[in-house]
Scaffold this active site. Sequence first.
Site, mmCIF file in Angstrom:
data_model
loop_
_atom_site.group_PDB
_atom_site.id
_atom_site.type_symbol
_atom_site.label_atom_id
_atom_site.label_comp_id
_atom_site.label_asym_id
_atom_site.label_seq_id
_atom_site.Cartn_x
_atom_site.Cartn_y
_atom_site.Cartn_z
ATOM 1 N N CYS A 63 0.816 -1.220 0.000
ATOM 2 C CA CYS A 63 0.000 0.000 0.000
ATOM 3 C C CYS A 63 0.851 1.272 0.000
ATOM 4 O O CYS A 63 1.672 1.487 0.895
ATOM 5 C CB CYS A 63 -0.877 -0.026 1.248
ATOM 6 N N THR A 131 -9.083 -0.006 6.312
ATOM 7 C CA THR A 131 -7.893 0.334 5.530
ATOM 8 C C THR A 131 -6.632 0.377 6.396
ATOM 9 O O THR A 131 -6.701 0.498 7.623
ATOM 10 C CB THR A 131 -8.079 1.711 4.866
ATOM 11 N N GLU A 147 -5.387 8.037 8.732
ATOM 12 C CA GLU A 147 -5.156 8.835 7.522
ATOM 13 C C GLU A 147 -3.650 9.048 7.375
ATOM 14 O O GLU A 147 -3.014 9.711 8.204
ATOM 15 C CB GLU A 147 -5.912 10.171 7.645
ATOM 16 N N SER A 148 -3.090 8.506 6.295
ATOM 17 C CA SER A 148 -1.635 8.504 6.157
ATOM 18 C C SER A 148 -1.023 9.904 6.119
ATOM 19 O O SER A 148 0.089 10.104 6.610
ATOM 20 C CB SER A 148 -1.235 7.727 4.899
ATOM 21 N N TYR A 194 -5.242 4.958 -9.055
ATOM 22 C CA TYR A 194 -6.393 4.142 -8.597
ATOM 23 C C TYR A 194 -7.647 4.510 -9.375
ATOM 24 O O TYR A 194 -8.455 3.645 -9.712
ATOM 25 C CB TYR A 194 -6.631 4.343 -7.095
HETATM 26 N N1 LIG Z 1 -6.889 7.816 3.044
HETATM 27 C C1 LIG Z 1 -6.276 6.642 3.428
HETATM 28 C C2 LIG Z 1 -6.363 5.588 2.332
HETATM 29 C C3 LIG Z 1 -5.816 4.282 2.759
HETATM 30 C C4 LIG Z 1 -6.229 3.153 1.811
HETATM 31 O O1 LIG Z 1 -7.137 3.309 0.985
HETATM 32 N N2 LIG Z 1 -5.549 2.007 1.935
HETATM 33 C C5 LIG Z 1 -5.868 0.861 1.105
HETATM 34 C C6 LIG Z 1 -4.635 0.087 0.731
HETATM 35 S S1 LIG Z 1 -3.687 0.808 -0.544
HETATM 36 C C7 LIG Z 1 -6.701 -0.130 1.894
HETATM 37 O O2 LIG Z 1 -6.368 -0.444 3.015
HETATM 38 N N3 LIG Z 1 -7.748 -0.662 1.277
HETATM 39 C C8 LIG Z 1 -8.545 -1.690 1.865
HETATM 40 C C9 LIG Z 1 -10.005 -1.459 1.582
HETATM 41 O O3 LIG Z 1 -10.329 -0.456 0.957
HETATM 42 O O4 LIG Z 1 -10.794 -2.299 1.996
HETATM 43 C C10 LIG Z 1 -4.860 7.002 3.764
HETATM 44 O O5 LIG Z 1 -4.191 7.687 2.977
HETATM 45 O O6 LIG Z 1 -4.407 6.611 4.808
#
Ligand SMILES: N[C@@H](CCC(=O)N[C@@H](CS)C(=O)NCC(=O)O)C(=O)O
Length: 317
Positions: A63, A131, A147-148, A194
Amino acid sequence: MLVNGKWAEDWQPVQAKDEKGGFVRQISSFRNWVTPDGSAGPSGEGGFAAEPGRYHLYVAYICPWASRTLIGRKLKGLEEVISVSIVEPALSKQGWRFGDYPGATADEVNGATYMHEIYTRADPQFTGRATVPVLWDRKRATIVNNESSDILRMLNSGFGDLAGSEVDLYPAAHRGDIDAFNERIYPSLNNGVYRTGFATTQIAYEEAFAEVFSCLDWIEPLLEGRKFLFDDHPTEADIRLFVTLVRFDVAYHGLFKCNLRRLSDYANLKAFCRRMLDWPGIAETVNFDHIKRGYYSIESLNPTRIVPVGPQLAEIF
Ligand SMILES: N[C@@H](CCC(=O)N[C@@H](CS)C(=O)NCC(=O)O)C(=O)O
């Protein structure tokens, strides 16, 4: 995803769609901040003081958002202060899973099998996607933040003297430039790949595709004669750019159909990635096997889940 604290349906990547069939990313819901004295940060509530051994990061090597935080932790010398769990690369029917795939770890903190258990531990009624990254607080047994961009910023200044001061990821002299750069590359490049890969209509795909390449074309000359974007060391902006670029040829060019050019066709972007990989600590956060296996496990884009053999990291950079 979770609905009222229960896992509701098999994992699938598309979150929400706009009226044209474009991919819309979920907004992060835990927005508290670790600060040196426990006072509240820019959002959320206080009570999360910096302490060694108190906080834990849940990440996936595949990720890019989670990788921002892994790089931040390294560059700020916080490895002994913040522990880490790494999920397996392939998405299961219940999303991210802990296990024994090489490079992944168990969850030593909460003993969870799936990432969604961490969310329901923090909020038994949680509704949304589970996430990564997640910053977990052992003391209050809750999620501080998922939130990253917030986590990266709190790694820079929220841990006070516990963090190293050699690298300032958000130097005062460049904040305007860094904010403007982040704002430009998030929709068109970081999330743009994405939006390209998960588009559900031709028009949404083509629009996102055009934005990805016009953004790369804009950055390529910016890096001419510069080691990093705004300083003589990596800042937030370099980290946020790098995590997308390093995945480009191995995942986005093929699986996400971002195939007008390869990253390795851009001389300055490629040399920038090499410099980032050479910066102490960064290469350890890049696991090409996880990246490949993870992206190519997304069944809706790759029903056979066959993982491509090429390219290897050394062939690209
Ligand atoms: N806004 C979040 C986005 C994090 C995100 O979308 N992570 C993805 C992995 S690249 C995830 O865990 N997806 C799992 C899901 O959507 O179920 C951040 O930047 O921290």
